[in-house]
Write a protein that holds these residues in place. Structure first.
Motif, PDB file in Angstrom:
ATOM      1  N   PHE A  92       0.788  -1.085  -0.013  1.00 43.50           N
ATOM      2  CA  PHE A  92      -0.039  -0.066   0.093  1.00 43.50           C
ATOM      3  C   PHE A  92       1.000   1.159  -0.071  1.00 43.50           C
ATOM      4  O   PHE A  92       0.474   2.098  -0.660  1.00 43.50           O
ATOM      5  CB  PHE A  92      -0.982   0.014   1.248  1.00 43.50           C
ATOM      6  N   LYS A  93       2.006   1.114   0.682  1.00 43.11           N
ATOM      7  CA  LYS A  93       2.886   2.366   0.527  1.00 43.11           C
ATOM      8  C   LYS A  93       3.504   2.716  -0.767  1.00 43.11           C
ATOM      9  O   LYS A  93       3.427   3.854  -1.064  1.00 43.11           O
ATOM     10  CB  LYS A  93       4.190   2.213   1.776  1.00 43.11           C
ATOM     11  N   THR A  94       3.785   1.618  -1.528  1.00 48.64           N
ATOM     12  CA  THR A  94       3.986   1.964  -2.830  1.00 48.64           C
ATOM     13  C   THR A  94       3.053   2.463  -3.745  1.00 48.64           C
ATOM     14  O   THR A  94       3.418   3.389  -4.461  1.00 48.64           O
ATOM     15  CB  THR A  94       4.595   0.559  -3.415  1.00 48.64           C
ATOM     16  N   LYS A  95       1.817   1.827  -3.586  1.00 48.67           N
ATOM     17  CA  LYS A  95       0.527   2.220  -4.289  1.00 48.67           C
ATOM     18  C   LYS A  95       0.305   4.067  -4.004  1.00 48.67           C
ATOM     19  O   LYS A  95       0.007   4.680  -4.740  1.00 48.67           O
ATOM     20  CB  LYS A  95      -0.526   1.734  -3.994  1.00 48.67           C
ATOM     21  N   ILE A  96       0.432   4.252  -2.573  1.00 50.52           N
ATOM     22  CA  ILE A  96       0.311   5.737  -2.007  1.00 50.52           C
ATOM     23  C   ILE A  96       1.627   6.555  -2.955  1.00 50.52           C
ATOM     24  O   ILE A  96       1.149   7.621  -3.391  1.00 50.52           O
ATOM     25  CB  ILE A  96       0.341   5.748  -0.702  1.00 50.52           C
ATOM     26  N   ARG A  97       2.545   6.070  -3.032  1.00 49.73           N
ATOM     27  CA  ARG A  97       3.790   7.080  -3.571  1.00 49.73           C
ATOM     28  C   ARG A  97       3.344   7.070  -5.184  1.00 49.73           C
ATOM     29  O   ARG A  97       3.644   8.163  -5.699  1.00 49.73           O
ATOM     30  CB  ARG A  97       5.011   6.185  -3.514  1.00 49.73           C
ATOM     31  N   VAL A  98       2.994   5.929  -5.970  1.00 52.50           N
ATOM     32  CA  VAL A  98       2.566   5.986  -7.137  1.00 52.50           C
ATOM     33  C   VAL A  98       1.286   6.971  -7.296  1.00 52.50           C
ATOM     34  O   VAL A  98       1.316   7.966  -8.256  1.00 52.50           O
ATOM     35  CB  VAL A  98       1.997   4.789  -7.753  1.00 52.50           C
ATOM     36  N   PHE A  99       0.370   7.035  -6.611  1.00 52.77           N
ATOM     37  CA  PHE A  99      -0.696   7.862  -6.564  1.00 52.77           C
ATOM     38  C   PHE A  99      -0.256   9.444  -6.086  1.00 52.77           C
ATOM     39  O   PHE A  99      -0.684  10.109  -7.220  1.00 52.77           O
ATOM     40  CB  PHE A  99      -1.879   7.529  -5.365  1.00 52.77           C
ATOM     41  N   ASN A 100       0.504   9.539  -5.587  1.00 52.96           N
ATOM     42  CA  ASN A 100       1.055  10.952  -5.075  1.00 52.96           C
ATOM     43  C   ASN A 100       1.614  11.612  -6.355  1.00 52.96           C
ATOM     44  O   ASN A 100       1.580  12.974  -6.683  1.00 52.96           O
ATOM     45  CB  ASN A 100       2.015  11.175  -3.706  1.00 52.96           C
ATOM     46  N   THR A 101       2.600  10.826  -6.770  1.00 54.89           N
ATOM     47  CA  THR A 101       3.569  11.223  -7.956  1.00 54.89           C
ATOM     48  C   THR A 101       2.767  11.174  -9.355  1.00 54.89           C
ATOM     49  O   THR A 101       3.002  12.151 -10.306  1.00 54.89           O
ATOM     50  CB  THR A 101       4.836  10.284  -8.250  1.00 54.89           C
ATOM     51  N   ASN A 102       1.900  10.385  -9.562  1.00 56.92           N
ATOM     52  CA  ASN A 102       1.140  10.343 -11.075  1.00 56.92           C
ATOM     53  C   ASN A 102      -0.326  10.910 -11.077  1.00 56.92           C
ATOM     54  O   ASN A 102      -0.539  11.560 -12.108  1.00 56.92           O
ATOM     55  CB  ASN A 102       1.070   9.016 -11.460  1.00 56.92           C
ATOM     56  N   VAL A 103      -0.878  10.970 -10.173  1.00 58.05           N
ATOM     57  CA  VAL A 103      -2.288  11.392 -10.135  1.00 58.05           C
ATOM     58  C   VAL A 103      -2.378  12.752  -9.413  1.00 58.05           C
ATOM     59  O   VAL A 103      -2.759  13.729  -9.911  1.00 58.05           O
ATOM     60  CB  VAL A 103      -3.296  10.288  -9.358  1.00 58.05           C
ATOM     61  N   LYS A 122     -13.050  21.168  -0.810  1.00 55.70           N
ATOM     62  CA  LYS A 122     -13.938  20.225  -0.800  1.00 55.70           C
ATOM     63  C   LYS A 122     -13.781  19.253  -2.101  1.00 55.70           C
ATOM     64  O   LYS A 122     -13.872  18.057  -1.598  1.00 55.70           O
ATOM     65  CB  LYS A 122     -15.460  20.701  -0.111  1.00 55.70           C
ATOM     66  N   MET A 123     -13.964  19.890  -3.105  1.00 52.78           N
ATOM     67  CA  MET A 123     -14.123  19.097  -4.382  1.00 52.78           C
ATOM     68  C   MET A 123     -12.685  18.164  -4.361  1.00 52.78           C
ATOM     69  O   MET A 123     -12.704  17.053  -4.801  1.00 52.78           O
ATOM     70  CB  MET A 123     -14.149  20.201  -5.441  1.00 52.78           C
ATOM     71  N   ILE A 124     -11.443  18.910  -4.125  1.00 49.34           N
ATOM     72  CA  ILE A 124     -10.319  18.301  -4.242  1.00 49.34           C
ATOM     73  C   ILE A 124     -10.148  17.198  -3.188  1.00 49.34           C
ATOM     74  O   ILE A 124      -9.594  15.918  -3.460  1.00 49.34           O
ATOM     75  CB  ILE A 124      -8.924  19.428  -4.201  1.00 49.34           C
ATOM     76  N   GLN A 125     -10.505  17.586  -2.110  1.00 50.96           N
ATOM     77  CA  GLN A 125     -10.403  16.549  -0.920  1.00 50.96           C
ATOM     78  C   GLN A 125     -11.304  15.407  -1.364  1.00 50.96           C
ATOM     79  O   GLN A 125     -10.986  14.240  -1.013  1.00 50.96           O
ATOM     80  CB  GLN A 125     -10.798  17.108   0.392  1.00 50.96           C
ATOM     81  N   THR A 126     -12.358  15.504  -1.781  1.00 48.21           N
ATOM     82  CA  THR A 126     -13.368  14.556  -2.049  1.00 48.21           C
ATOM     83  C   THR A 126     -12.747  13.474  -3.124  1.00 48.21           C
ATOM     84  O   THR A 126     -12.732  12.307  -2.869  1.00 48.21           O
ATOM     85  CB  THR A 126     -14.623  15.180  -2.508  1.00 48.21           C
ATOM     86  N   PHE A 127     -12.367  14.137  -4.280  1.00 48.24           N
ATOM     87  CA  PHE A 127     -11.717  13.329  -5.162  1.00 48.24           C
ATOM     88  C   PHE A 127     -10.238  12.301  -4.428  1.00 48.24           C
ATOM     89  O   PHE A 127     -10.255  11.244  -4.827  1.00 48.24           O
ATOM     90  CB  PHE A 127     -11.197  14.091  -6.257  1.00 48.24           C
ATOM     91  N   ILE A 128      -9.455  12.993  -3.831  1.00 44.45           N
ATOM     92  CA  ILE A 128      -8.339  12.382  -3.310  1.00 44.45           C
ATOM     93  C   ILE A 128      -8.684  11.229  -2.226  1.00 44.45           C
ATOM     94  O   ILE A 128      -8.374  10.078  -2.288  1.00 44.45           O
ATOM     95  CB  ILE A 128      -7.400  13.342  -2.298  1.00 44.45           C
ATOM     96  N   ASN A 129      -9.928  11.477  -1.152  1.00 47.34           N
ATOM     97  CA  ASN A 129     -10.329  10.488  -0.526  1.00 47.34           C
ATOM     98  C   ASN A 129     -11.012   9.250  -1.210  1.00 47.34           C
ATOM     99  O   ASN A 129     -10.885   8.216  -0.798  1.00 47.34           O
ATOM    100  CB  ASN A 129     -11.508  11.040   0.540  1.00 47.34           C
ATOM    101  N   THR A 130     -11.796   9.721  -2.422  1.00 49.69           N
ATOM    102  CA  THR A 130     -12.388   8.428  -3.148  1.00 49.69           C
ATOM    103  C   THR A 130     -11.286   7.810  -3.771  1.00 49.69           C
ATOM    104  O   THR A 130     -11.384   6.362  -3.751  1.00 49.69           O
ATOM    105  CB  THR A 130     -13.056   9.223  -4.163  1.00 49.69           C
ATOM    106  N   CYS A 131     -10.082   8.341  -4.092  1.00 41.68           N
ATOM    107  CA  CYS A 131      -9.210   7.554  -4.914  1.00 41.68           C
ATOM    108  C   CYS A 131      -8.316   6.873  -3.857  1.00 41.68           C
ATOM    109  O   CYS A 131      -8.210   5.492  -4.081  1.00 41.68           O
ATOM    110  CB  CYS A 131      -7.895   8.554  -5.422  1.00 41.68           C
TER     111      CYS A 131
END
Length: 150
Positions: A92-103, A122-131
């Protein structure tokens, strides 16, 4: 604005540069003057919004349209990495790093020019939480607070 446009057109011809009248647009913000801008006998098209360097600029100075466009582009980047999110070989740590760098980088491109409002945040935070919920495979029946995602 007419005067400045004429000066730019005149000075650019001295440098062998031509202003393409079909591609040139006019966006008037906070102006009383409604007269059209004419360059070399041709009227320039007036628009309510346009895209400049990947960001949407509009008359009102609002950023909602740009934020929605960025969220759409980030969602496309997120969905293209579907195989990574479903992989059991990656932590999960690697997936979160990929998310932070690419998405997140796609999502926040140009965000320094956005007006910081509660709605935008709120719009940005909702999208991040959903991902993050999709990456961590947290389904809707499971009750996990947003603070626990971080």
């Amino acid at each position: 604005m007419q005067e400045k446009s004429s000066i730019v057109a005149e000075n650019s011809t001295h440098l062998s540069l031509n202003i393409h009248k079909g591609k040139s647009k006019v966006l008037k913000i906070n102006t009383i003057n409604t007269s059209p801008i004419v360059l070399e006998g041709e009227l320039l098209q007036e628009v309510d919004d346009f895209t400049y360097l990947g960001s949407i600029v509009n008359k009102q100075g609002r950023t909602n349209a740009d934020v929605k466009a960025r969220i759409g582009k980030a969602m496309t980047a997120f969905l293209q990495l579907k195989n990574i999110w479903s992989s059991r070989d990656l932590s999960f740590k690697t997936k979160i790093r990929v998310f932070n760098t690419n998405v997140k980088s796609v999502l926040l491109y140009g965000s320094e020019t956005w007006r910081t409002t509660v709605t935008t945040t709120k719009m940005i935070q909702t999208f991040i939480n959903t991902c993050l919920r999709r990456i961590l495979q947290i389904r809707w029946p499971n009750t996990i607070g947003n603070q626990e995602l971080w």
